[in-house]
Write a protein that holds these residues in place. Structure first.
Motif, PDB file in Angstrom:
ATOM      1  N   ARG A  29       0.842  -1.200   0.000  1.00 40.12           N
ATOM      2  CA  ARG A  29       0.000   0.000   0.000  1.00 40.12           C
ATOM      3  C   ARG A  29       0.878   1.251   0.000  1.00 40.12           C
ATOM      4  NH1 ARG A  29      -3.160  -0.506   5.358  1.00 40.12           N
ATOM      5  NH2 ARG A  29      -0.993  -0.882   5.984  1.00 40.12           N
ATOM      6  N   ILE A  30       0.617   2.145  -0.932  1.00 44.99           N
ATOM      7  CA  ILE A  30       1.399   3.377  -1.050  1.00 44.99           C
ATOM      8  C   ILE A  30       0.554   4.559  -0.611  1.00 44.99           C
ATOM      9  CG2 ILE A  30       2.638   4.935  -2.599  1.00 44.99           C
ATOM     10  CD1 ILE A  30       3.271   2.552  -4.363  1.00 44.99           C
ATOM     11  N   GLY A  31       1.101   5.353   0.283  1.00 43.20           N
ATOM     12  CA  GLY A  31       0.420   6.552   0.752  1.00 43.20           C
ATOM     13  C   GLY A  31       1.218   7.794   0.406  1.00 43.20           C
ATOM     14  N   VAL A  32       0.513   8.866   0.150  1.00 40.99           N
ATOM     15  CA  VAL A  32       1.155  10.131  -0.222  1.00 40.99           C
ATOM     16  C   VAL A  32       0.700  11.221   0.746  1.00 40.99           C
ATOM     17  CG1 VAL A  32       1.510  11.845  -2.030  1.00 40.99           C
ATOM     18  CG2 VAL A  32       1.185   9.433  -2.650  1.00 40.99           C
ATOM     19  N   LEU A  33       1.669  11.883   1.352  1.00 40.67           N
ATOM     20  CA  LEU A  33       1.403  13.017   2.221  1.00 40.67           C
ATOM     21  C   LEU A  33       1.735  14.294   1.456  1.00 40.67           C
ATOM     22  CD1 LEU A  33       0.935  14.551   4.898  1.00 40.67           C
ATOM     23  CD2 LEU A  33       3.313  13.987   5.524  1.00 40.67           C
ATOM     24  N   VAL A  93      -1.185   9.111   7.292  1.00 37.40           N
ATOM     25  CA  VAL A  93      -0.755   8.377   6.096  1.00 37.40           C
ATOM     26  C   VAL A  93      -0.112   7.056   6.490  1.00 37.40           C
ATOM     27  CG1 VAL A  93       0.693   8.459   4.032  1.00 37.40           C
ATOM     28  CG2 VAL A  93      -0.453  10.533   4.826  1.00 37.40           C
ATOM     29  N   ARG A  94       0.706   7.066   7.519  1.00 35.63           N
ATOM     30  CA  ARG A  94       1.369   5.837   7.965  1.00 35.63           C
ATOM     31  C   ARG A  94       0.366   4.765   8.349  1.00 35.63           C
ATOM     32  NH1 ARG A  94       4.982   2.993   6.782  1.00 35.63           N
ATOM     33  NH2 ARG A  94       6.641   4.535   7.081  1.00 35.63           N
ATOM     34  N   SER A  95      -0.750   5.159   8.946  1.00 29.64           N
ATOM     35  CA  SER A  95      -1.748   4.179   9.383  1.00 29.64           C
ATOM     36  C   SER A  95      -2.488   3.544   8.213  1.00 29.64           C
ATOM     37  CB  SER A  95      -2.755   4.840  10.334  1.00 29.64           C
ATOM     38  OG  SER A  95      -3.548   5.807   9.652  1.00 29.64           O
ATOM     39  N   HIS A  96      -2.360   4.104   7.019  1.00 27.55           N
ATOM     40  CA  HIS A  96      -3.067   3.574   5.856  1.00 27.55           C
ATOM     41  C   HIS A  96      -2.133   3.074   4.759  1.00 27.55           C
ATOM     42  CE1 HIS A  96      -6.287   5.983   7.721  1.00 27.55           C
ATOM     43  NE2 HIS A  96      -7.124   5.173   7.109  1.00 27.55           N
ATOM     44  N   SER A  97      -0.842   3.000   5.032  1.00 23.67           N
ATOM     45  CA  SER A  97       0.078   2.632   3.962  1.00 23.67           C
ATOM     46  C   SER A  97       1.311   1.917   4.502  1.00 23.67           C
ATOM     47  CB  SER A  97       0.512   3.884   3.189  1.00 23.67           C
ATOM     48  OG  SER A  97       1.128   4.813   4.062  1.00 23.67           O
ATOM     49  N   ASP A  98       1.987   1.241   3.583  1.00 25.10           N
ATOM     50  CA  ASP A  98       3.233   0.555   3.915  1.00 25.10           C
ATOM     51  C   ASP A  98       4.442   1.349   3.435  1.00 25.10           C
ATOM     52  OD1 ASP A  98       1.883  -1.945   4.872  1.00 25.10           O
ATOM     53  OD2 ASP A  98       1.205  -1.977   2.786  1.00 25.10           O
ATOM     54  N   GLU A  99       4.254   2.112   2.390  1.00 25.99           N
ATOM     55  CA  GLU A  99       5.302   2.986   1.879  1.00 25.99           C
ATOM     56  C   GLU A  99       4.751   4.405   1.796  1.00 25.99           C
ATOM     57  OE1 GLU A  99       6.682   1.557  -1.875  1.00 25.99           O
ATOM     58  OE2 GLU A  99       8.067   0.134  -0.966  1.00 25.99           O
ATOM     59  N   ILE A 100       5.555   5.380   2.237  1.00 26.67           N
ATOM     60  CA  ILE A 100       5.111   6.763   2.235  1.00 26.67           C
ATOM     61  C   ILE A 100       5.978   7.605   1.296  1.00 26.67           C
ATOM     62  CG2 ILE A 100       4.896   8.882   3.604  1.00 26.67           C
ATOM     63  CD1 ILE A 100       4.232   7.237   6.001  1.00 26.67           C
ATOM     64  N   PHE A 101       5.313   8.402   0.486  1.00 23.43           N
ATOM     65  CA  PHE A 101       5.961   9.435  -0.312  1.00 23.43           C
ATOM     66  C   PHE A 101       5.398  10.777   0.141  1.00 23.43           C
ATOM     67  CE2 PHE A 101       6.744   5.745  -2.832  1.00 23.43           C
ATOM     68  CZ  PHE A 101       7.887   5.998  -3.573  1.00 23.43           C
ATOM     69  N   THR A 102       6.192  11.805   0.040  1.00 20.47           N
ATOM     70  CA  THR A 102       5.702  13.137   0.369  1.00 20.47           C
ATOM     71  C   THR A 102       5.785  14.039  -0.858  1.00 20.47           C
ATOM     72  OG1 THR A 102       7.838  14.074   1.071  1.00 20.47           O
ATOM     73  CG2 THR A 102       6.543  12.895   2.739  1.00 20.47           C
ATOM     74  N   ILE A 103       4.854  14.973  -0.914  1.00 21.27           N
ATOM     75  CA  ILE A 103       4.871  16.029  -1.924  1.00 21.27           C
ATOM     76  C   ILE A 103       4.729  17.341  -1.171  1.00 21.27           C
ATOM     77  CG2 ILE A 103       3.753  17.045  -3.944  1.00 21.27           C
ATOM     78  CD1 ILE A 103       2.632  14.271  -4.595  1.00 21.27           C
ATOM     79  N   GLY A 104       5.708  18.200  -1.288  1.00 19.69           N
ATOM     80  CA  GLY A 104       5.651  19.489  -0.630  1.00 19.69           C
ATOM     81  C   GLY A 104       5.590  20.609  -1.640  1.00 19.69           C
ATOM     82  N   HIS A 105       4.921  21.684  -1.261  1.00 22.75           N
ATOM     83  CA  HIS A 105       4.900  22.882  -2.111  1.00 22.75           C
ATOM     84  C   HIS A 105       5.474  24.043  -1.322  1.00 22.75           C
ATOM     85  CE1 HIS A 105       2.776  26.419  -4.119  1.00 22.75           C
ATOM     86  NE2 HIS A 105       3.666  25.982  -4.992  1.00 22.75           N
ATOM     87  N   GLY A 121      11.261   6.228   7.277  1.00 24.23           N
ATOM     88  CA  GLY A 121      10.285   5.459   6.520  1.00 24.23           C
ATOM     89  C   GLY A 121       9.710   6.158   5.318  1.00 24.23           C
ATOM     90  N   VAL A 122      10.245   7.312   4.952  1.00 25.04           N
ATOM     91  CA  VAL A 122       9.754   7.997   3.759  1.00 25.04           C
ATOM     92  C   VAL A 122      10.521   7.464   2.559  1.00 25.04           C
ATOM     93  CG1 VAL A 122       9.637  10.217   2.557  1.00 25.04           C
ATOM     94  CG2 VAL A 122       9.039  10.075   4.978  1.00 25.04           C
ATOM     95  N   ARG A 123       9.767   6.914   1.620  1.00 29.70           N
ATOM     96  CA  ARG A 123      10.377   6.256   0.454  1.00 29.70           C
ATOM     97  C   ARG A 123      10.928   7.243  -0.554  1.00 29.70           C
ATOM     98  NH1 ARG A 123      12.789   4.637  -2.847  1.00 29.70           N
ATOM     99  NH2 ARG A 123      12.645   2.810  -4.183  1.00 29.70           N
ATOM    100  N   GLY A 124      10.315   8.418  -0.636  1.00 35.04           N
ATOM    101  CA  GLY A 124      10.791   9.423  -1.581  1.00 35.04           C
ATOM    102  C   GLY A 124      10.038  10.721  -1.398  1.00 35.04           C
ATOM    103  N   MET A 125      10.636  11.809  -1.890  1.00 36.10           N
ATOM    104  CA  MET A 125      10.036  13.127  -1.738  1.00 36.10           C
ATOM    105  C   MET A 125      10.013  13.851  -3.080  1.00 36.10           C
ATOM    106  SD  MET A 125      11.919  14.341   1.801  1.00 36.10           S
ATOM    107  CE  MET A 125      10.990  15.876   1.812  1.00 36.10           C
ATOM    108  N   ALA A 126       8.849  14.418  -3.409  1.00 34.99           N
ATOM    109  CA  ALA A 126       8.717  15.292  -4.572  1.00 34.99           C
ATOM    110  C   ALA A 126       8.603  16.711  -4.049  1.00 34.99           C
ATOM    111  CB  ALA A 126       7.491  14.914  -5.400  1.00 34.99           C
ATOM    112  N   MET A 127       9.502  17.581  -4.474  1.00 37.53           N
ATOM    113  CA  MET A 127       9.536  18.957  -3.999  1.00 37.53           C
ATOM    114  C   MET A 127       9.110  19.900  -5.114  1.00 37.53           C
ATOM    115  SD  MET A 127      13.094  19.177  -1.844  1.00 37.53           S
ATOM    116  CE  MET A 127      13.514  18.002  -0.567  1.00 37.53           C
ATOM    117  N   LEU A 128       8.027  20.619  -4.875  1.00 40.50           N
ATOM    118  CA  LEU A 128       7.532  21.604  -5.830  1.00 40.50           C
ATOM    119  C   LEU A 128       7.882  23.000  -5.328  1.00 40.50           C
ATOM    120  CD1 LEU A 128       4.075  19.907  -6.177  1.00 40.50           C
ATOM    121  CD2 LEU A 128       5.648  20.168  -8.086  1.00 40.50           C
ATOM    122  N   ALA A 129       8.620  23.747  -6.132  1.00 38.16           N
ATOM    123  CA  ALA A 129       8.996  25.124  -5.782  1.00 38.16           C
ATOM    124  C   ALA A 129       9.562  25.230  -4.375  1.00 38.16           C
ATOM    125  CB  ALA A 129       7.793  26.056  -5.948  1.00 38.16           C
ATOM    126  N   PRO A 130      10.568  24.418  -4.021  1.00 41.74           N
ATOM    127  CA  PRO A 130      11.108  24.475  -2.663  1.00 41.74           C
ATOM    128  C   PRO A 130      11.803  25.807  -2.406  1.00 41.74           C
ATOM    129  CG  PRO A 130      12.564  23.192  -4.055  1.00 41.74           C
ATOM    130  CD  PRO A 130      11.328  23.477  -4.877  1.00 41.74           C
TER     131      PRO A 130
END
Length: 282
Positions: A29-33, A93-105, A121-130
């Protein structure tokens, strides 16, 4: 407990949770924060979130304290509350997934980096306009000015980019407003004023971020707009340079602005596709 605003927040600007639309076996299960930025709201990421959700991903985006309405609500809100809300959302997100990705703006990337380093435990991060520095050096003075000037009135700024930002934020909140109507212009000072205390907290959060980037050893994809005045692409380049991991990529889109993930931005299709590929192939 998630943040409960004491002021009225339009439904489209509230926190949202999108359950996985396709059943997934436990362990996969993949979750996105998703974490929005300063003076933003969950509204800006909702179309992207729905796109990701259609591909079977659980997506959650909280509303940061002081946000979701006009910027005067930022009075009394600050970095500690924003970080606490990001932590609360991480656990959702952790309670609903096995892998977590984050997207920040924008500033949301700092909150995402905070939870990644604190909890792991964060599998990867997508950074928008950091962002890693203030767009105007004068903002560094708010730490002193806040004690004798409670409000900043951006509509009075002589900078065209600041005047445009005010127009965009107001129309983003209510597209039906006739911005140039004299009656509305009379109300603009109150609607657009920003508490210097809130601006100080934003600057403090950016400073906190600079302590996080050199320790953030997770796969990262950074997206920046060439014409972004709020977070110029030099921010993304500086962050990219200090990230210690080898699995990192930076893309700067020509003729693109600050709202890279929103449908009115032509670059959004490429951004959405890249983020989805990053998450689903990671």
């Amino acid at each position: 407990m998630p943040f409960q605003p004491t002021y009225d927040v339009p439904a489209e600007r509230r926190a949202y949770t999108l359950p996985a639309s396709e059943p997934t076996e436990p362990g996969h299960r993949i979750g996105v924060l998703i974490l929005h930025g300063f003076m933003g709201s969950p509204l800006s990421s909702r179309p992207l979130a729905e796109h990701l959700n259609q591909h079977g991903l659980f997506v959650h985006c909280p509303l940061l304290p002081g946000h979701g309405h006009y910027p005067d609500k930022l009075a009394g809100a600050g970095r500690r509350a924003w970080l606490a809300e990001a932590e609360e959302a991480y656990h959702v997100v952790r309670s609903h997934s096995d892998e977590i990705f984050t997207i920040g703006h924008s500033m949301g990337n700092i909150l995402a980096a905070h939870v990644a380093l604190k909890f792991g435990g964060v599998r990867g991060m997508a950074m928008l306009a950091p962002i890693c520095d203030v767009p105007d050096r004068r903002l560094r003075l708010v730490r002193y000015a806040r004690f004798f000037l409670p409000w900043y009135y951006p509509h009075k700024s002589k900078r065209e980019s600041m005047q445009q930002l005010v127009r965009e934020r107001v129309l983003d909140f209510d597209p039906t407003i006739d911005f140039d109507d004299p009656a509305f212009q009379a109300t603009l000072p109150v609607l657009s004023r920003v508490p210097l205390s809130g601006m100080h907290e934003m600057v403090s959060t950016i400073e906190h971020g600079r302590t996080l980037w050199p320790r953030l050893d997770v796969p990262v994809r950074i997206y920046a707009g060439e014409d972004d005045h709020a977070a110029p692409p030099a921010n993304a380049q500086q962050i990219f340079a200090v990230l210690p991991g080898k699995d990192k990529q930076l893309t700067i889109y020509p003729h693109a602005g600050h709202e890279l993930m929103r449908p009115f931005e032509p670059a959004h299709e490429a951004v959405w596709a890249s983020i989805l590929n990053f998450i689903c192939s990671g």
